[in-house]
Write an enzyme that holds these catalytic residues in place. Structure first.
Site, mmCIF file in Angstrom:
data_model
loop_
_atom_site.group_PDB
_atom_site.id
_atom_site.type_symbol
_atom_site.label_atom_id
_atom_site.label_comp_id
_atom_site.label_asym_id
_atom_site.label_seq_id
_atom_site.Cartn_x
_atom_site.Cartn_y
_atom_site.Cartn_z
ATOM 1 N N GLU A 127 0.796 -1.240 0.000
ATOM 2 C CA GLU A 127 0.000 0.000 0.000
ATOM 3 C C GLU A 127 0.825 1.285 0.000
ATOM 4 O O GLU A 127 0.603 2.175 0.813
ATOM 5 C CB GLU A 127 -0.965 -0.014 1.195
ATOM 6 C CG GLU A 127 -1.901 -1.212 1.175
ATOM 7 C CD GLU A 127 -2.796 -1.317 2.394
ATOM 8 O OE1 GLU A 127 -2.742 -0.448 3.277
ATOM 9 O OE2 GLU A 127 -3.563 -2.306 2.461
ATOM 10 N N ASN A 167 2.000 -5.353 -3.054
ATOM 11 C CA ASN A 167 0.593 -5.621 -2.749
ATOM 12 C C ASN A 167 -0.155 -4.312 -2.500
ATOM 13 O O ASN A 167 0.346 -3.442 -1.781
ATOM 14 C CB ASN A 167 0.541 -6.499 -1.478
ATOM 15 C CG ASN A 167 -0.812 -7.091 -1.180
ATOM 16 O OD1 ASN A 167 -1.391 -7.782 -2.022
ATOM 17 N ND2 ASN A 167 -1.332 -6.844 0.009
ATOM 18 N N HIS A 204 -10.528 -5.827 -2.534
ATOM 19 C CA HIS A 204 -11.599 -5.507 -1.579
ATOM 20 C C HIS A 204 -12.671 -4.765 -2.373
ATOM 21 O O HIS A 204 -12.563 -3.568 -2.600
ATOM 22 C CB HIS A 204 -11.073 -4.607 -0.453
ATOM 23 C CG HIS A 204 -10.052 -5.254 0.426
ATOM 24 N ND1 HIS A 204 -10.354 -6.319 1.248
ATOM 25 C CD2 HIS A 204 -8.748 -4.992 0.624
ATOM 26 C CE1 HIS A 204 -9.265 -6.672 1.923
ATOM 27 N NE2 HIS A 204 -8.274 -5.892 1.548
ATOM 28 N N GLU A 233 -6.568 -10.474 -1.093
ATOM 29 C CA GLU A 233 -7.360 -10.188 0.119
ATOM 30 C C GLU A 233 -8.837 -10.048 -0.234
ATOM 31 O O GLU A 233 -9.517 -9.124 0.219
ATOM 32 C CB GLU A 233 -6.879 -8.888 0.791
ATOM 33 C CG GLU A 233 -5.409 -8.874 1.146
ATOM 34 C CD GLU A 233 -4.952 -7.598 1.849
ATOM 35 O OE1 GLU A 233 -5.803 -6.793 2.276
ATOM 36 O OE2 GLU A 233 -3.731 -7.414 1.970
ATOM 37 N N ASP A 235 -12.604 -9.715 -0.616
ATOM 38 C CA ASP A 235 -13.915 -9.690 0.034
ATOM 39 C C ASP A 235 -14.787 -8.739 -0.757
ATOM 40 O O ASP A 235 -14.292 -7.830 -1.412
ATOM 41 C CB ASP A 235 -13.860 -9.364 1.536
ATOM 42 C CG ASP A 235 -12.973 -8.189 1.900
ATOM 43 O OD1 ASP A 235 -12.778 -7.289 1.065
ATOM 44 O OD2 ASP A 235 -12.486 -8.152 3.052
HETATM 45 O O1 G3I Z 1 -4.830 -7.768 18.925
HETATM 46 C C1 G3I Z 1 -5.283 -6.538 19.457
HETATM 47 C C2 G3I Z 1 -5.925 -6.738 20.779
HETATM 48 O O2 G3I Z 1 -4.960 -7.195 21.692
HETATM 49 C C3 G3I Z 1 -6.526 -5.420 21.254
HETATM 50 O O3 G3I Z 1 -7.193 -5.606 22.448
HETATM 51 C C4 G3I Z 1 -7.486 -4.890 20.218
HETATM 52 C C5 G3I Z 1 -8.079 -3.545 20.603
HETATM 53 O O4 G3I Z 1 -8.178 -2.670 19.512
HETATM 54 O O5 G3I Z 1 -6.809 -4.725 19.000
HETATM 55 C C6 G3I Z 1 -6.279 -5.935 18.483
HETATM 56 O O6 G3I Z 1 -5.579 -5.633 17.318
HETATM 57 C C7 G3I Z 1 -6.390 -5.400 16.175
HETATM 58 C C8 G3I Z 1 -5.942 -6.412 15.121
HETATM 59 O O7 G3I Z 1 -6.602 -6.130 13.916
HETATM 60 C C9 G3I Z 1 -6.256 -7.840 15.511
HETATM 61 O O8 G3I Z 1 -7.633 -8.035 15.644
HETATM 62 C C10 G3I Z 1 -6.142 -4.002 15.713
HETATM 63 O O9 G3I Z 1 -6.679 -3.084 16.622
HETATM 64 C C11 G3I Z 1 -6.762 -3.792 14.348
HETATM 65 O O10 G3I Z 1 -6.366 -2.520 13.859
HETATM 66 C C12 G3I Z 1 -6.300 -4.861 13.397
HETATM 67 O O11 G3I Z 1 -6.948 -4.656 12.158
HETATM 68 C C13 G3I Z 1 -6.331 -5.284 11.065
HETATM 69 C C14 G3I Z 1 -5.995 -4.241 10.015
HETATM 70 O O12 G3I Z 1 -5.428 -4.891 8.878
HETATM 71 C C15 G3I Z 1 -5.033 -3.218 10.553
HETATM 72 O O13 G3I Z 1 -4.571 -2.382 9.547
HETATM 73 C C16 G3I Z 1 -7.282 -6.314 10.492
HETATM 74 O O14 G3I Z 1 -7.456 -7.379 11.421
HETATM 75 C C17 G3I Z 1 -6.742 -6.874 9.177
HETATM 76 O O15 G3I Z 1 -7.723 -7.640 8.543
HETATM 77 C C18 G3I Z 1 -6.354 -5.736 8.247
HETATM 78 O O16 G3I Z 1 -5.801 -6.281 7.091
HETATM 79 C C19 G3I Z 1 -5.457 -5.338 6.081
HETATM 80 C C20 G3I Z 1 -4.255 -5.887 5.332
HETATM 81 O O17 G3I Z 1 -3.206 -6.172 6.232
HETATM 82 C C21 G3I Z 1 -3.780 -4.922 4.247
HETATM 83 N N1 G3I Z 1 -4.875 -4.547 3.365
HETATM 84 C C22 G3I Z 1 -6.086 -4.077 4.013
HETATM 85 C C23 G3I Z 1 -6.579 -5.082 5.058
HETATM 86 C C24 G3I Z 1 -7.898 -4.644 5.662
HETATM 87 O O18 G3I Z 1 -7.765 -3.457 6.396
#
Ligand code: G3I
Length: 300
Positions: A127, A167, A204, A233, A235
């Site tokens: 990105e 990516n 996406h 990715e 969806d």
């Molecule tokens: O693990 C912590 C947890 O300990 C904490 O209590 C909680 C509170 O906010 O957060 C948890 O972490 C979260 C993590 O996902 C795991 O669930 C983060 O806040 C959250 O920001 C994170 O989001 C991820 C996101 O990337 C972050 O940028 C998504 O799961 C994930 O699906 C998403 O994936 C991205 C790709 O890497 C790149 N392309 C876009 C895609 C969708 O956004």
């Protein structure tokens, strides 16, 4: 074939999913994932904040949990991701210029050494472009416009056996500025011998029932530069069956489109769960979109 992975394998492709380590002890989740897919991407566990929480102190426990789960089931693994403006270790925030550049290089070397020879591909850079095709402002971009090629050169030297991918999202529509910006970078890398093997189109999709314009043209145009392409990715809002079957068919129509990965197993596992964008509902049942994808794969 009766599963997505086996159906994709009929044409030499894979069908993958993002996996969250925290969900692996959910029996429904792991049985669907283990049955249907033959490629896995760690949803968060191999990102820089997860793998190098303190400088020089690497933590691969969650990443390895996913790697081991997948390989014990005969699945392959894509690495995601080494350099990105988001999900950086907090200590990167205190760095800039040559010290941040060095931290990025050391990070790539440290993570890739751990997974050396084990992965199918790495999303080396994620990105890095704006919607208009210019480079996205970030602390990494501020270290110099060559940061992306330095990342790829470092990655090639660290593990010559793994495919190196760029990516991004919103690079599916061929007439879109961002698509053209990424295309020009790949073209430039290829012409100058900067190592790059693949482009990941996140895919996406939001809204509507038709694919972004010239989606297949985008895939074949990138491929014509001499790189593999993959949908990394996927969806789709409300899991539109026509978009799911269309994106599958577009990949099948392009010989260098090597595989498709959906960004989660059930709707309830999705980062945009309110849009029900995946192939299984919250109860783990196959949705209509699942059947449309499976049928397209089986017809190839
Ligand atoms: O693990 C912590 C947890 O300990 C904490 O209590 C909680 C509170 O906010 O957060 C948890 O972490 C979260 C993590 O996902 C795991 O669930 C983060 O806040 C959250 O920001 C994170 O989001 C991820 C996101 O990337 C972050 O940028 C998504 O799961 C994930 O699906 C998403 O994936 C991205 C790709 O890497 C790149 N392309 C876009 C895609 C969708 O956004």
């Amino acid at each position: 074939a009766t599963t997505l992975g086996a159906a994709a394998a009929q044409s030499g492709r894979y069908f993958g999913t993002a996996i969250a380590a925290s969900r692996l002890n959910d029996g429904t989740y792991s049985s669907i994932a283990g049955r249907e897919f033959n490629m896995v991407t760690a949803e968060n566990e191999m990102k820089p904040d997860a793998t190098e929480p303190q400088r020089g102190q690497f933590n691969f426990s969650a990443g390895d949990q996913i790697y081991n789960w997948a390989t014990q089931r005969g699945m392959k693994v894509r690495g995601h991701t080494l350099a990105w403006h988001s999900q950086q270790p907090s200590w990167w925030g205190g760095l800039s210029g040559s010290s941040l550049r060095q931290a990025m290089i050391d990070h790539i070397n440290g993570v890739m050494a751990h997974y050396k020879g084990k992965l199918a591909a790495w999303d080396v850079v994620n990105e890095a472009f704006n919607e208009d095709g210019s480079r996205r402002n970030s602390n990494l971009q501020a270290t110099g416009n060559d940061w992306i090629e330095v990342a790829f050169r470092t990655a090639r030297a660290a593990d010559p056996s793994v495919k190196l991918c760029y990516n991004d999202y919103n690079i599916e529509n061929w007439s879109y500025g961002k698509t053209q910006g990424v295309y020009r970078m790949i073209q430039d890398f290829k012409s100058r011998g900067v190592p790059i093997d693949c482009v990941g189109l996140q895919t996406h999709f939001t809204g509507g029932s038709s694919l972004p314009s010239n989606f297949q043209t985008t895939l074949s145009s990138f491929a014509a530069l001499g790189v593999d392409v993959a949908l990394t990715e996927v969806d789709v809002t409300n899991a539109s069956t026509s978009q799911y079957s269309g994106l599958t068919q577009a990949c099948l129509n392009v010989p260098r489109c090597i595989g498709i990965t959906v960004w989660g197993v059930r709707d309830s596992d999705s980062w945009r769960s309110s849009e029900s964008p995946l192939l299984f509902d919250g109860g783990g049942n196959k949705k209509a979109a699942y059947t449309s994808v499976l049928n397209a794969l089986n017809a190839a």
